[in-house]
Design an enzyme around this catalytic site. Structure first.
Site, PDB file in Angstrom:
ATOM      1  N   CYS A 135      31.695  49.605  40.551  1.00 22.19           N
ATOM      2  CA  CYS A 135      32.883  50.375  40.546  1.00 22.19           C
ATOM      3  C   CYS A 135      33.938  50.379  39.583  1.00 22.19           C
ATOM      4  O   CYS A 135      34.549  51.351  39.377  1.00 22.19           O
ATOM      5  CB  CYS A 135      33.552  50.057  41.838  1.00 22.19           C
ATOM      6  N   CYS A 143      30.526  51.939  43.928  1.00 23.45           N
ATOM      7  CA  CYS A 143      29.963  50.594  43.601  1.00 23.45           C
ATOM      8  C   CYS A 143      28.575  50.893  42.994  1.00 23.45           C
ATOM      9  O   CYS A 143      27.852  49.681  42.934  1.00 23.45           O
ATOM     10  CB  CYS A 143      30.270  49.655  44.753  1.00 23.45           C
ATOM     11  N   LYS A 212      31.838  41.518  53.110  1.00 27.19           N
ATOM     12  CA  LYS A 212      32.936  42.274  52.683  1.00 27.19           C
ATOM     13  C   LYS A 212      33.274  43.601  53.264  1.00 27.19           C
ATOM     14  O   LYS A 212      32.315  44.337  53.415  1.00 27.19           O
ATOM     15  CB  LYS A 212      32.406  42.455  51.304  1.00 27.19           C
ATOM     16  N   ARG A 234      34.361  53.825  50.941  1.00 25.00           N
ATOM     17  CA  ARG A 234      33.341  52.715  50.686  1.00 25.00           C
ATOM     18  C   ARG A 234      32.658  52.562  52.002  1.00 25.00           C
ATOM     19  O   ARG A 234      32.005  51.342  52.251  1.00 25.00           O
ATOM     20  CB  ARG A 234      33.791  51.564  50.036  1.00 25.00           C
ATOM     21  N   GLU A 250      24.852  39.591  57.766  1.00 28.99           N
ATOM     22  CA  GLU A 250      24.999  39.762  56.249  1.00 28.99           C
ATOM     23  C   GLU A 250      24.963  38.538  55.529  1.00 28.99           C
ATOM     24  O   GLU A 250      24.041  38.345  54.398  1.00 28.99           O
ATOM     25  CB  GLU A 250      26.580  40.386  55.765  1.00 28.99           C
ATOM     26  N   LYS A 265      35.596  38.556  52.839  1.00 31.17           N
ATOM     27  CA  LYS A 265      36.879  39.087  52.213  1.00 31.17           C
ATOM     28  C   LYS A 265      36.884  40.568  53.134  1.00 31.17           C
ATOM     29  O   LYS A 265      36.173  41.188  53.478  1.00 31.17           O
ATOM     30  CB  LYS A 265      36.201  39.599  50.915  1.00 31.17           C
TER      31      LYS A 265
HETATM   32  C1  PBG Z   1      34.581  45.634  43.686  1.00 31.49           C
HETATM   33  C2  PBG Z   1      35.814  44.599  44.318  1.00 31.49           C
HETATM   34  C3  PBG Z   1      36.775  45.127  45.010  1.00 31.49           C
HETATM   35  C4  PBG Z   1      37.704  43.923  45.097  1.00 31.49           C
HETATM   36  C5  PBG Z   1      36.978  42.853  44.459  1.00 31.49           C
HETATM   37  N1  PBG Z   1      35.653  43.257  44.037  1.00 31.49           N
HETATM   38  C6  PBG Z   1      37.551  46.341  45.469  1.00 31.49           C
HETATM   39  C7  PBG Z   1      36.730  47.296  46.167  1.00 31.49           C
HETATM   40  O1  PBG Z   1      35.684  46.755  46.661  1.00 31.49           O
HETATM   41  O2  PBG Z   1      37.121  48.464  46.453  1.00 31.49           O
HETATM   42  C8  PBG Z   1      38.807  43.866  45.911  1.00 31.49           C
HETATM   43  C9  PBG Z   1      39.956  42.484  45.531  1.00 31.49           C
HETATM   44  C10 PBG Z   1      41.197  42.641  45.911  1.00 31.49           C
HETATM   45  O3  PBG Z   1      41.777  43.748  46.651  1.00 31.49           O
HETATM   46  O4  PBG Z   1      42.162  41.982  45.372  1.00 31.49           O
HETATM   47  N2  PBG Z   1      33.973  46.218  44.498  1.00 31.49           N
END
Ligand code: PBG
Length: 339
Positions: A135, A143, A212, A234, A250, A265
Site C-alpha cells: 500500500c 495493499c 487485522k 480495504r 485467520e 491489530k
Molecule cells: C499497511 C499497514 C497499515 C498499518 C500498518 N501497516 C495501514 C493500513 O492497513 O491501512 C496501520 C498502522 C497504524 O495505524 O498505526 N497495510
C-alpha cells in the site's frame, strides 16, 4: 452495609477478614503483587523511512512521529536501542509509486537501504522488522495489484502474493531480522515461508498480521505512510470489525502456513480478540497500538483533558493484561525511558 469483617467470612476456613487494601498501601507492596508489566523487551517502535538527507517531516496527527530520511532514521534507531527498545518496524515512503507497487520490491528501494544502514550502524541488540505490504508503493494506495472483476475493481489476491514474496526476499537479503506481512491476502504467509526457505532464509521468522481489521483507527498512519486508498476501502481484504471467530480462523491459517508470531491489530478496540487468541494459541502474540490510538491520547493530553503519561501506561498494560507478549507502539521510546 456489611463491614469488611462480615464480607470476608466467605468460607469459614480463613482466619481473620480478607482486606485486599493491605497489599495496596504502599508503592513497594503494590509493586510486589503487580500481575502484569510492560518491559523494554516487549516494545516495537514503528518508523517511516523517506528519501533525502536530513529530512524530518512531522506527521500532524501524530505529534512526535515523523517521516525520516535514512540518516536521521539510523540516529533514531541508535537512540531507541540505547533506551532498550527491542525492535523497530520499518515502513517506506518511496520517491514514486506505480500500479504494481514495484518500489516495494526494488532491491535499491527505501526500506532495503534503511535496513542496510541500520545494520551497518552495528546496533546489535535492536531487531529490525520489515513490514511487508504494497500500500505504500502503489499509486492507488491499495495493499495489492488491482484487477477488474464483475463486481468492479478488486485486489487480485494471488498476483499480489507473488509480489509480496519478492518484497520479503528483498528485505531478507538486505538484513531484516523478521518479516511482517500486513496485507491480509489469503495464503501469503505460506508462500512467503516457502520463498524464504528456498532462498536460504529458513532462519528468518515471520510475524504475521494475522487478525487485522478494516479499522478507522489507521487514519493518521495513512498520512504518515502516504498510503490512503485512492478509491474504495480495504474491507474486501481486511477483517470486518464485529468478527471474532473469523479472527481465530485467520490466526490458525497463518500458523498452519508457518507464522512464528501472530498479531492482532488494532489493539484497544480488540482486547477481547487478543484475549481469545491468547487462550487458544500457544505462540508469541503481538498487538499493534495503532496510529489512531496514539493520536487520541496525544490530542486529549494537548487539550489538558487527560494525563498523557498515566493514560499511556494504563493503555499499554491493558494490552499486556489482555494477553499480548509484545506491543508495536509509537510510545515505545517514551515508555522505555521510564523503565
Ligand atoms: C499497511 C499497514 C497499515 C498499518 C500498518 N501497516 C495501514 C493500513 O492497513 O491501512 C496501520 C498502522 C497504524 O495505524 O498505526 N497495510
Amino acid at each position: 452495609m456489611t463491614s469488611p469483617d462480615e464480607a470476608a467470612s466467605f468460607d469459614g476456613e480463613r482466619i481473620g477478614p480478607v482486606r485486599p487494601r493491605r497489599l495496596r498501601r504502599t508503592g513497594a507492596l503494590r509493586g510486589m503483587v503487580r500481575e502484569h508489566h510492560v518491559r523494554r523487551e516487549d516494545l516495537i517502535l514503528p518508523l517511516f523511512a523517506c528519501p533525502g538527507t536530513n529530512v524530518r517531516h512531522e506527521i500532524d496527527a501524530m505529534p512526535g512521529v515523523a517521516q525520516m530520511s535514512i540518516d536521521l532514521l539510523v540516529e533514531e534507531c541508535r537512540s531507541a536501542a540505547g533506551l532498550g527498545v527491542a525492535a523497530v518496524i520499518l515502513f517506506g515512503i518511496p520517491p514514486h509509486k506505480d500500479a504494481e507497487g514495484s518500489p516495494g520490491y526494488d532491491p535499491q528501494g527505501i526500506v532495503p537501504r534503511a535496513i542496510g544502514a541500520i545494520k551497518e550502524a552495528g546496533l546489535d541488540d535492536l531487531l529490525v522488522i520489515a513490514d511487508v505490504c504494497l500500500c505504500e508503493y502503489t499509486d492507488h494506495g491499495h495493499c495489492g495489484v488491482i484487477h477488474e472483476s464483475a463486481a468492479g475493481a478488486e485486489v487480485d489476491n494471488d498476483r499480489t502474493v507473488e509480489l509480496l514474496v519478492r518484497e520479503s526476499l528483498v528485505y531478507a537479503a538486505s538484513g531484516a531480522d523478521i518479516i511482517a506481512p500486513s496485507d491480509m491476502m489469503d495464503g501469503r504467509v505460506g508462500r512467503i515461508r516457502t520463498g524464504l526457505d528456498e532462498a536460504g532464509h529458513n532462519d528468518i521468522p515471520i510475524m504475521a498480521y494475522a487478525a487485522k481489521y478494516a479499522s478507522a483507527f489507521y487514519g493518521p498512519f495513512r498520512e504518515a505512510a502516504g498510503s490512503a486508498p485512492q478509491f474504495g476501502d480495504r474491507r474486501g481484504y481486511q477483517m470486518d470489525p464485529p468478527n471474532v471467530r473469523e479472527a481465530m480462523l485467520e490466526i490458525s491459517l497463518d500458523l498452519d502456513e508457518g507464522a512464528d508470531i501472530i498479531m492482532v491489530k488494532p489493539a484497544l478496540a480488540y482486547l477481547d480478540v487478543l484475549r481469545a487468541a491468547r487462550q487458544r494459541f500457544d505462540v508469541p502474540l503481538a498487538a499493534y497500538n495503532v496510529s489512531g490510538e496514539y493520536a487520541m491520547i496525544k490530542a486529549a493530553a494537548q487539550q489538558g483533558w487527560i494525563d498523557e503519561v498515566r493514560v499511556r501506561d494504563e493503555v499499554l498494560v491493558s494490552i499486556k493484561r489482555a494477553g499480548a507478549d509484545m506491543i508495536l507502539t509509537y510510545f515505545a521510546k517514551d515508555v522505555a525511558r521510564t523503565l
